[in-house]
Write an enzyme that holds these catalytic residues in place. Structure first.
Site, PDB file in Angstrom:
ATOM      1  N   SER A  87       0.871  -1.225  -0.185  1.00 47.47           N
ATOM      2  CA  SER A  87       0.113  -0.015   0.101  1.00 47.47           C
ATOM      3  C   SER A  87       0.923   1.144   0.105  1.00 47.47           C
ATOM      4  CB  SER A  87      -1.181  -0.008   1.112  1.00 47.47           C
ATOM      5  OG  SER A  87      -2.159   0.729   0.988  1.00 47.47           O
ATOM      6  N   HIS A 236      -7.606  -6.197   0.290  1.00 46.48           N
ATOM      7  CA  HIS A 236      -6.345  -5.230   0.381  1.00 46.48           C
ATOM      8  C   HIS A 236      -5.547  -5.899   1.386  1.00 46.48           C
ATOM      9  CE1 HIS A 236      -3.845  -1.729  -0.224  1.00 46.48           C
ATOM     10  NE2 HIS A 236      -4.178  -1.371   1.070  1.00 46.48           N
TER      11      HIS A 236
END
Length: 256
Positions: A87, A236
């Site tokens: 990320s 994610h």
């Protein structure tokens, strides 16, 4: 320099050092299980990114600055290293790969693309900052207080990993005002040009929407040796949701 947690192999290293850069609101500690497993034949160094964990506090949280932080760590270890980022950490890793490619042998980018995103994570900084820490003595009390602003139990558990309950009163090991103020930079992308000429793995969660098929052309323009893989049953937070599959995929790529 950034704070680090170093995991040393039981025997002399047989492979390049792996540096791990965590995502927003995370820390090096989040990667402990995977880092220890990958340290069977190489040194693994997980960093606390600036304004996170035990690393220094700064007034800015841009990708050029985060990449420079990583470069300082890598140069202290001896380049080139393998670099993995998730990320926000993945964007910092891409920024470094494009501007200082000589520091990196292989690159792993976990569930992020070199593009600007429209989502905003500043509400989580506000939710953490709103907790009256002077009244908190236990993790259960902290979770109950945080639940007023964060509905998802998994997210609350993740954020609470950055609450230092050993302090009296407890304190967040996050520079929340700066992270909120710098959120446009964090969810954005500086439009960095250049190319990383060595292998790069873009590893995504099959249930995540962070890296879309139409973004592959953009990725390949910057990372011509990019490879793509998906982790089934993961979103994610793919390294936390499917740690064994994540670890094995990374291992195969780094040792190819």
């Amino acid at each position: 320099m950034l704070a680090t947690i170093r995991h040393t192999p039981p025997q002399p290293p047989e492979a390049p050092t792996l540096v791990i850069a965590h995502g927003l609101y995370g820390s090096a500690r989040n990667w402990g299980v995977i880092a220890r497993r990958l340290a069977d034949r190489r040194e693994v160094v997980a960093v606390d990114m600036r304004n996170h964990g035990d690393s220094p506090r700064f007034p800015v949280q841009g990708y050029p600055e985060m990449a420079a932080d990583l470069a300082e760590v890598i140069e202290s270890l001896g380049a080139p290293v393998d670099l993995m980022g998730h990320s926000m950490g993945g964007k910092a890793a891409m920024q470094l790969a494009l501007t200082r490619p000589e520091l990196i042998r292989r690159l792993v980018v976990a569930d992020i693309a070199p593009v600007a995103y429209s989502h905003d994570q500043s509400q989580h900084a506000r939710a953490m900052a709103s907790v009256d820490l002077s009244t908190i003595k236990t993790r259960a009390e902290a979770e109950a207080a945080l639940s007023a602003g964060v509905d998802d139990p998994a997210l609350r558990a993740f954020f609470l990993q950055s609450l230092d309950l050993r302090q009296h009163p407890p304190r967040w090991k996050l520079n929340l005002p700066v992270l909120e103020a710098e959120m446009p930079k964090i969810v954005g992308w500086p439009g960095t040009e250049g190319q990383f000429p060595r292998p790069a793995l873009f590893l995504t969660g099959a249930q995540s929407q962070y890296v879309r098929p139409e973004q592959r052309e953009t990725i390949r323009a910057l990372f011509p040796k990019a490879r793509f893989a998906k982790i089934p049953g993961a979103g994610h937070w793919l390294h936390a949701e499917q740690p064994r599959a994540f670890e094995e995929t990374v291992r195969v790529f780094l040792e190819a």
